[in-house]
Scaffold this active site. Structure first.
Site: not given
Ligand code: HXC
Length: 257
Positions: A65, A108, A111, A131
């Site tokens: 998400a 997400g 999921e 998460e």
């Molecule tokens: C918004 C995101 C994002 C996300 C990545 N980005 N994931 N933006 N929401 N879920 C953005 C980063 O901010 C960054 O933006 C760009 O994408 C590239 O990401 P980096 O982190 O710089 O890349 P990298 O170091 O290669 O790492 C990749 C990654 C990491 C491992 C995928 O981005 C990451 O851990 N992302 C979050 C994953 C996460 O926590 N997902 C769960 C979300 S909660 P900029 O602008 O800096 O370039 C969820 C709950 C759902 O999904 C159900 C309830 C709602």
């Protein structure tokens, strides 16, 4: 129909939906969720389509998400909007849904893959429910579907630590049906979709419904549903055609009736 966050095309009899927000690793913003549900529903209603593929392309499936849309939400924002109820459209789809996963399928994204009927993965795929690192828990079914896919102990470790598993582990654990080379994932998913789409439509829809009953029902009820569906397929022309074609040693010509 014009979409902002996804691309939609038909390959043979398979509808292909590609998430297209590469800059954020296909973070699932509200707009993308609405578009995904709209596109999937449109393919479900299109008689020329027999199966649907959801992918993020060759590099990434989806990193979850969109965190920028969630960071400032209060409890009442979350609760009153209940944005996540939109996903119900995906679980109402009757045609088989195939997730073609390369790279990250996180939160997400994982999921979403698990909402599909079959997951195909590239050997670079990584699945996880991170998460817990954000101070929350999965909210689109991760705590439920992951347990059913890989069992409680493995799911619990992933959900409690946020650690990812690679494609090999996901295959071993039964989360995915197959692992192929990353550049072959989408074409393999489309070939699988077209193979399914070449079968008799009523039996495909009933087969999916019957298998999904295994998630919801007791064994006795599930076996009952299966048997009733089996019986009902004898009302179709395709059952007569399929069995006659076998005995006549020829390919069946389905009318989907
Ligand atoms: C918004 C995101 C994002 C996300 C990545 N980005 N994931 N933006 N929401 N879920 C953005 C980063 O901010 C960054 O933006 C760009 O994408 C590239 O990401 P980096 O982190 O710089 O890349 P990298 O170091 O290669 O790492 C990749 C990654 C990491 C491992 C995928 O981005 C990451 O851990 N992302 C979050 C994953 C996460 O926590 N997902 C769960 C979300 S909660 P900029 O602008 O800096 O370039 C969820 C709950 C759902 O999904 C159900 C309830 C709602």
């Amino acid at each position: 129909k014009e979409y902002e966050f996804i691309k939609v095309e038909t390959k043979g009899k398979t509808g292909v939906i590609t998430m297209d927000r590469a800059k954020t690793y296909n973070a699932l913003c509200n707009g993308m969720i609405v578009e995904l549900c709209t596109a999937v529903t449109a393919f479900d209603e299109d008689p020329a389509v027999g199966a649907i593929v959801i992918t993020g392309g060759d590099k990434v499936f989806a990193a979850g998400a969109d965190i920028t849309e969630m960071v400032g939400l209060s409890f009442s924002d979350c609760y009153n909007q209940d944005k996540f109820k939109d996903w119900a459209a995906l679980t109402r789809v009757r045609k088989p849904l195939i997730a073609a996963v390369n790279g990250y399928a996180l939160g997400g994204g994982c999921e979403l893959a698990m909402m599909c009927d079959i997951i195909l993965a590239g050997d670079d795929a990584k699945f996880g429910q991170p998460e817990i690192n954000l101070g929350v828990i999965p909210g689109w079914g991760g705590t439920q579907r992951l347990v059913r896919a890989v069992g409680k102990s493995k799911a619990m470790e992933m959900v409690l630590t946020g650690s990812m598993i690679d494609a090999k582990r996901a295959n071993w654990d039964g989360l995915v049906s197959r692992v192929v080379e990353p550049e072959k994932v989408v074409e393999t998913a489309v070939a699988l979709g077209n193979k399914i789409a070449s079968m008799s439509r009523p039996s495909v829809l009933m087969a999916k419904e019957a298998v999904n009953s295994a998630y919801e029902l007791t064994l006795t009820e599930g076996l009952h549903v299966e048997r009733r569906m089996f019986h009902s397929l004898f009302a179709t022309e395709d059952q007569k055609e399929g069995m006659a074609a076998f005995l006549e040693k020829r390919k069946p010509e389905w009318t989907h009736k």
